[in-house]
Design an enzyme around this catalytic site. Structure first.
Site, PDB file in Angstrom:
ATOM      1  N   GLU A 166       0.802  -1.238   0.000  1.00 14.64           N
ATOM      2  CA  GLU A 166       0.000   0.000   0.000  1.00 14.64           C
ATOM      3  C   GLU A 166       0.829   1.280   0.000  1.00 14.64           C
ATOM      4  O   GLU A 166       0.320   2.361   0.270  1.00 14.64           O
ATOM      5  CB  GLU A 166      -0.989   0.023   1.172  1.00 14.64           C
ATOM      6  N   TYR A 168       3.504   2.056   1.946  1.00 13.29           N
ATOM      7  CA  TYR A 168       4.159   2.434   3.200  1.00 13.29           C
ATOM      8  C   TYR A 168       5.655   2.117   3.124  1.00 13.29           C
ATOM      9  O   TYR A 168       6.163   1.687   2.089  1.00 13.29           O
ATOM     10  CB  TYR A 168       3.479   1.735   4.371  1.00 13.29           C
ATOM     11  N   ARG A 216       2.329  -8.693   4.497  1.00 15.15           N
ATOM     12  CA  ARG A 216       1.431  -8.104   3.489  1.00 15.15           C
ATOM     13  C   ARG A 216       2.284  -7.659   2.310  1.00 15.15           C
ATOM     14  O   ARG A 216       3.028  -6.677   2.395  1.00 15.15           O
ATOM     15  CB  ARG A 216       0.657  -6.928   4.087  1.00 15.15           C
ATOM     16  N   HIS A 254      -1.666   3.846  -1.865  1.00 13.01           N
ATOM     17  CA  HIS A 254      -2.700   4.852  -1.579  1.00 13.01           C
ATOM     18  C   HIS A 254      -2.699   5.970  -2.615  1.00 13.01           C
ATOM     19  O   HIS A 254      -3.727   6.605  -2.845  1.00 13.01           O
ATOM     20  CB  HIS A 254      -2.506   5.433  -0.179  1.00 13.01           C
ATOM     21  N   GLN A 341     -17.770   5.900   3.355  1.00 15.23           N
ATOM     22  CA  GLN A 341     -18.157   7.170   3.951  1.00 15.23           C
ATOM     23  C   GLN A 341     -17.879   7.265   5.448  1.00 15.23           C
ATOM     24  O   GLN A 341     -17.517   8.333   5.938  1.00 15.23           O
ATOM     25  CB  GLN A 341     -19.639   7.438   3.679  1.00 15.23           C
TER      26      GLN A 341
END
Length: 712
Positions: A166, A168, A216, A254, A341
């Site tokens: 992701e 990081y 991961r 991201h 949301q």
């Protein structure tokens, strides 16, 4: 015989036996940093263990201070930090669950002045430029991971998950674009892998052979100049050899400009990547992203795409996801609709995480739906999100509820939302409430407009009558070319050139509905390489030709869609860019006639013209002065988005040609029934009937459940 034999089969991993193949994935809840938050966090996890969760992975905890996501963010580096963790692990173990701590160093995504990274390169989604780690600091960071894992073991965790995807820190070391080092941690593929492999090896050495170590792995970076899949496999083999027990598949950074978990992503959209890993590695492989039903999970494992499925948000939506699947009651699962949301939008805004369809998530200790002391006869008018949620929660407490709905089916605005391309999952919420209302004995009267006489015998009345579309008051809005958004979504004929009046969420949805080809291929449109040959998995996007030419008109001069979701707004804007949708902002409506919509705009205003396309991602907006808007474009099915036909002081009168004009100019509350009700009994107005400034299902459902919880 279970309907999910593969999903519910146990799996032995090292010294642990996982009770089934569903991992509750990591979610940063916002309680990790909150003083005393461990008690609410423990309640959150315990409710999931009672609902069948086997292995739970916590939110990301940094191995040192500089790796925390925010200043004073959660990290684990000292023994005096262990008591709150023991509160969580003791609670989970008391219920028979397993829990692993995610170790996540934020790297250049850290939003504080002490951010560090392999190279001093600012992430496009962050304002902070990180400092480059020295060689000695990299080696110290490896030891920080090992120490944090050992501390997690002392705290009672059954394992750790090392966050290597992701975008990081660990992921940043793996990609040449973000790792421009020339020391032993950069300069070649093997050197860029060294940090990740050393972290896994040292964690294994620090925790021993029986501790669960998950890694991961970023299997598909989805950013430019990223890893080739052969590099990913090489890392997987080395991580496996270094001592990883499970490899969890990570998809996308991201900062990637391809959606990976939002509602427009197809179900199980990336499990073909985990399959490619599984075919080349020996340890169990977990698949991730957009798996929200037990049927999907069963199919993924049955066809050999993965050994496990990692689901995070589905456990926010329904803590009893696994228990209901095991009991053959999948229709009772409150399914995650991937709206983001209340979960990711809250996380990236620094708020406590929750869930749109389950506002009790992360509030288990304060939003309690215990048995009522006094059963009341409650009449609920309106079976949209607020009415359904209140009726279900009140009936679950023991109240006798009658629900009135004027339409033939329950669902309200969700019946419209599920027609939007990519939002079919909203139908799951309707199915869930329909199932629950029947189970709880709620009397549902559809196709019936409630009158005061219908409500006369109720001890309490709840009005959830929703909204009605606002009529903007433009000359000619009652003409034959003008439709409301409800008409359009329900199938009214629409011409080839369309002007949408209103640039909010409804306007975006309608524009997408009118331009999207239902046969479009998600991967081709967004530029995802399914052959695993392209670096980072990126190809040139090839959007499908839009079904219509659409222009969205907005009164305000701000950015179109400025109030869309924090983590999904960019997706909706990109979808409309790819469809060639034009935006005209700062408009003053003059009239609607058979030619289209006549508006005034400031002579300094711009048209956001999105038809050009090109590049490795969604096309940037081309802006043109309002006085130049008459050119049109070849091949666009007629005149351009607007034609300047007259000029006034400081203004340009613009004609937006349209065969059909769609009104998406907001909505107004429908609460007139409240004025007709008499007597001393309580009357509550909730949802859109209470506040109609936006169609906000998150607020509506939360308001409804809170009201039900507050009753005697």
């Amino acid at each position: 015989m279970t309907s999910y034999p593969h999903l519910l089969a146990p799996l032995r991993v090292g010294s642990l036996t996982l009770p089934h193949r569903v991992i509750m994935g990591s979610m940063h809840t916002g309680l990790e940093e909150a003083p005393g938050g461990e008690h609410e966090l423990a309640r959150f996890y315990v409710e999931r263990v009672r609902g069948g969760a086997g292995l739970i992975v916590t939110g990301g905890i940094s191995p040192n201070e500089e790796g925390a996501a925010r200043q004073d963010g959660a990290h684990l580096s000292r023994e005096d930090q262990l008591p709150p963790h023991r509160t969580v692990t003791d609670a989970v173990h008391a219920e028979g669950g397993l829990i692993a701590l995610q170790l996540m160093h934020s790297g250049r995504y850290a939003m504080h002045a002490d951010a560090v990274a392999p190279s001093p390169l600012r992430a496009p989604i962050n304002k902070v430029t990180p400092r480059e780690l020295s060689t000695e600091e990299v080696e110290r960071t490896v030891e920080d991971f090992a120490r944090a894992a050992a501390l997690a073991q002392q705290a009672g965790y059954d394992g750790v998950e090392i966050m290597g995807s992701e975008g990081y820190l660990i992921n940043e070391f793996l990609v040449a674009h973000t790792n421009q080092r020339t020391d032993r941690y950069g300069g070649s593929d093997a050197a860029r892998r060294r940090f990740a492999v050393e972290v896994v090896r040292r964690v294994r050495e620090a925790t021993g052979p029986d501790f669960l170590v998950m890694y991961r792995l970023s299997a598909l970076d989805l950013v430019p100049d990223a890893q080739e899949f052969e590099q990913v496999l090489a890392l997987g083999r080395e991580v496996e050899e270094a001592g990883a027990s499970i490899i969890n598949t990570g998809i996308g950074w991201h900062e990637a400009r391809i959606p990976t978990i939002a509602t427009n992503v197809p179900p199980a959209a990336f499990t073909w990547v985990s399959r490619a890993l599984r075919e080349n590695l020996s340890v169990p492989i977990a698949a991730v992203n957009r798996m929200n039903t037990p049927e999907i999970g069963e199919d993924v494992i049955a066809r050999g795409d993965a050994d496990l499925v990692c689901m995070a948000r589905p456990f926010l939506a329904d803590p009893a996801f696994v228990a209901k699947a095991r009991a053959e009651r999948p229709a009772e699962i409150n399914t995650c609709i991937a709206c983001n949301q209340a979960c990711l939008d809250h996380t990236f805004s620094g708020k406590r995480m929750s869930c749109l369809v389950n506002p009790r998530a992360m509030r288990e200790g304060e939003l309690v739906l215990g048995p009522t002391r006094t059963a009341e006869r409650i009449a609920v008018v309106g079976a949209g999100p607020a009415g359904m949620a209140f009726a279900e929660a009140a009936a679950a407490r023991g109240h006798r509820v009658t629900l009135f709905e004027e339409q033939p089916e329950i669902g309200g605005q969700f019946q419209l939302a599920r027609r939007i391309p990519g939002k079919a999952d909203y139908g799951h919420t309707i199915r869930y409430f329909g199932t629950r209302l029947a189970e709880l004995g709620v009397t549902v009267r559809t196709g019936h407009s409630a009158t005061p006489r219908d409500l006369a015998d109720a001890d309490r009345v709840v009005l959830a009558t929703g909204v009605t579309p606002r009529i903007p008051g433009i000359s000619g809005e009652d003409g034959p070319t003008v439709l409301g958004y409800k008409d359009v979504l329900e199938g009214a004929p629409v011409g080839e050139r369309v002007a949408v009046i209103g640039g909010g969420g409804i306007g975006f949805d309608v524009a997408h509905f009118l331009t999207h080809d239902p046969d479009a291929d998600f991967y081709r449109e967004w530029g995802v390489d399914r052959t695993l040959e392209a670096r980072g998995g990126l190809l040139h996007p090839e959007p499908t030709a839009p079904l219509r030419r659409v222009t969205v008109l907005q009164r305000s001069e701000g950015k179109p869609g400025a109030r869309l979701g924090t983590t999904t707004g960019w997706i909706h804007r990109a979808e409309l860019r790819m469809a060639g949708v034009d935006f005209v902002t700062g408009v003053e409506y003059q009239r609607i006639d058979e030619d289209g919509v006549h508006v005034l705009v400031p002579d300094t205003a711009t048209l956001e013209d999105n038809a050009a396309g090109g590049g490795a991602g969604p096309a940037p907006d081309r802006q043109a002065r309002a006085g130049d808007l008459g050119a049109g474009r070849p091949g666009a099915g007629g005149p351009g988005a607007g034609t300047a036909v007259a000029q006034a002081p400081g203004k340009v009168e613009l004609l937006v040609p349209a065969d059909t004009v769609v009104l998406c100019a907001g909505q107004e509350s429908r609460a007139e029934l409240a004025e007709q009700l008499t007597g001393a009994r309580p009357v509550h107005v909730i949802g859109g009937a209470h506040v109609a400034s936006e169609l906000d299902a998150k607020r509506a459902i939360k308001e409804a459940v809170e009201l039900a919880a507050s009753l005697p």
